[in-house]
Design an enzyme around this catalytic site. Structure first.
Site, PDB file in Angstrom:
ATOM      1  N   LYS A 121      -5.625  -1.651  -2.719  1.00 14.49           N
ATOM      2  CA  LYS A 121      -4.920  -1.044  -1.578  1.00 14.49           C
ATOM      3  C   LYS A 121      -5.918  -0.581  -0.515  1.00 14.49           C
ATOM      4  O   LYS A 121      -5.688  -0.756   0.686  1.00 14.49           O
ATOM      5  CB  LYS A 121      -4.077   0.139  -2.068  1.00 14.49           C
ATOM      6  N   VAL A 144       0.841  -1.198   0.000  1.00 17.73           N
ATOM      7  CA  VAL A 144       0.000   0.000   0.000  1.00 17.73           C
ATOM      8  C   VAL A 144       0.872   1.242   0.000  1.00 17.73           C
ATOM      9  O   VAL A 144       1.718   1.411   0.878  1.00 17.73           O
ATOM     10  CB  VAL A 144      -0.939   0.038   1.234  1.00 17.73           C
TER      11      VAL A 144
HETATM   12  N1  HSE Z   1       1.162   1.357 -10.355  1.00 21.70           N
HETATM   13  C1  HSE Z   1       1.081   1.722  -8.991  1.00 21.70           C
HETATM   14  C2  HSE Z   1       0.821   3.215  -8.903  1.00 21.70           C
HETATM   15  C3  HSE Z   1       2.331   1.444  -8.225  1.00 21.70           C
HETATM   16  O1  HSE Z   1       0.788   3.887  -9.918  1.00 21.70           O
HETATM   17  O2  HSE Z   1       0.646   3.692  -7.798  1.00 21.70           O
HETATM   18  C4  HSE Z   1       2.334   0.180  -7.468  1.00 21.70           C
HETATM   19  O3  HSE Z   1       1.171  -0.065  -6.781  1.00 21.70           O
END
Ligand code: HSE
Length: 458
Positions: free
Chosen positions: A208, A135
């Site tokens: 998340k 997260v």
């Molecule tokens: N791709 C995700 C973001 C990063 O742009 O926050 C990893 O969770």
């Protein structure tokens, strides 16, 4: 004397390589942790860093990591895949725990899909699973919420949990870039997931938020259980209208809060006033705000008494730092204290509010074929649904702007016929709003599906 710890890594992509680099550079040594990577699983070792010089470090059989006699901690940093990939990854994590290893994972989708079995296995095996990297990238948030703030009584946890979305919206807002152009940069900079749809659709932030909600409110929710909207349909003109709404901007907000004992949860772009600290968190930066009732005691309604955690939310380096923090913590605890049996967190909420019952004020952007009587007609539909209109805004736009609002669907409609305008609505619920918009969608003057966003409420 330094604690000696042997690490096995599942995954040799961006994050796996960054973790390996930090360990090899002795980043934990100054805190008395003498760590070494002894085995790395990847399906394709050829071409990976270190393969040329140390091919014996690599294996294409994951059990050579999960059952390695010398490995103390398994770092799981495999790319998220589909359901079958997740099932296999879960088998490997469970296998590692059963073979006496503790696990540090960056795989949020894995925990959301298979958390219950993983926590049960960890408890039965007397091993620990840590997931700080799942997260908000490098920001420490799992440890604060489950340890430092464990005496709080949670009221809300919310924030900006997807760096790619925040980067795109910031670029559109501050530099007037198009959505497509800003997305291409986010991919080039390595912020986006392998499938950037996971970022811009809100699915990454949803996973998340479900993890944050599970440790904050004790919920056990699967993806799809909460209201989710992506940023794909936000247009540069929406920032111009948002600026008129008491100087606001647009942020993709993930929010879970307790409302009279029920959980209100959503991931959606929102109209956020610039005076709220969340509006100033720009670029790839993530932020998590936590409101607790203990610290909030006596604060009057609307006062900001939130804990704020902000920092780099995407990228191999930031994620690797979070993984190393978990490795350090596991080493300090010798890995024999099952950390955070998430399944045992007592639920703080009785139920989850159905999507249609979410209440907010709303921003609704229409694009219509210009003719007289439209605003009156739309307001009549809202009136029939007992929805109060707050304000109506209509700005001047250039021909390019107007055409880009319809995209490929602009064929046959001259720019001077395309009319965008925004209506804001006083508090109503999503169900009522959807019914009204479904009726408005049938009108022949509607050129594009209206974009509706909640307006932030304190
Ligand atoms: N791709 C995700 C973001 C990063 O742009 O926050 C990893 O969770």
């Amino acid at each position: 004397m330094a604690a000696r710890v042997n690490i096995g890594i599942l995954g040799a992509g961006t994050v796996g390589s960054a973790v390996h680099d930090l360990i090899a550079a002795g980043h934990l040594a100054r805190f008395g942790v003498d760590a070494e990577v002894v085995k790395v699983f990847t399906r394709t070792p050829q071409g990976k860093p270190r393969y040329e010089t140390s091919p014996e470090l690599f294996t294409t059989d994951a059990t050579e990591v999960t059952r390695h006699p010398d490995v103390d901690i398994v770092v799981e940093v495999l790319a998220a895949g589909g359901a079958e990939d997740l099932r296999i990854q879960k088998e490997w994590v469970v296998d590692a725990l059963r073979h006496g290893k503790s696990v540090a994972t960056a795989n949020k989708a894995l925990l959301v899909a298979h958390g219950a079995e993983i926590w049960t296995t960890a408890r039965e095996s007397g091993r620990a699973v840590r997931f700080e990297a799942c997260v908000a990238g490098g920001i420490p948030i799992i440890s604060p919420l489950t340890q430092s703030l464990s005496a709080e009584r949670p009221a809300a946890v919310y924030g900006l949990l997807n760096g790619t979305s925040n980067y795109i919206l910031t670029e559109m807002s501050q530099h007037g870039r198009s959505y497509e152009d800003a997305l291409a940069s986010a991919q080039a900079l390595g912020y986006a997931e392998a499938d950037p749809d996971a970022d811009v659709s809100g699915r990454d932030a949803e996973a998340k938020l479900l993890l944050l909600s599970s440790i904050t409110f004790g919920t056990r929710l699967q993806p799809g259980a909460i209201h989710r909207k992506g940023i794909e349909r936000i247009h540069a003109i929406d920032f111009l209208y948002a600026a008129r709404k008491g100087r606001s901007t647009i942020k993709s907000v993930a929010l879970a809060r307790s409302v009279d004992g029920a959980l209100e949860a959503m991931v959606t772009p929102m109209i956020v006033p610039e005076r709220h600290p969340i509006a100033g968190i720009d670029g790839v930066t993530n932020a998590v705000f936590f409101k607790g009732q203990v610290s909030d005691g006596g604060a009057s309604e609307g006062d900001d008494w939130d804990y704020v955690f902000a920092g780099p939310g995407a990228g191999g380096g930031a994620t690797a730092v979070a993984v190393l923090g978990d490795v350090h913590e596991l080493t300090a605890r010798s890995g024999d204290t099952p950390f955070l049996p998430v399944e045992s967190i007592v639920s703080e909420v009785d139920s989850v509010l159905p999507e249609d019952e979410l209440r907010a004020s709303f921003y609704v952007r229409f694009v219509v074929r210009d003719q007289s009587g439209i605003v009156g007609d739309i307001c009549q539909v809202f009136g029939e649904k007992q929805i109060n209109v707050a304000e109506i805004w209509q700005l001047e736009h250039g021909a390019d702007e107007l055409e880009s609002l319809l995209g490929a669907g602009a064929g046959g409609v001259a720019p001077e016929e395309i009319l965008p305008f925004v209506i804001t609505l006083e508090q109503t619920n999503v169900g009522q709003l959807r019914q009204a918009l479904a009726r408005i969608a049938q009108k022949d003057y509607v050129l594009a599906e209206p974009l509706w966003l909640p307006i932030w409420k304190a």
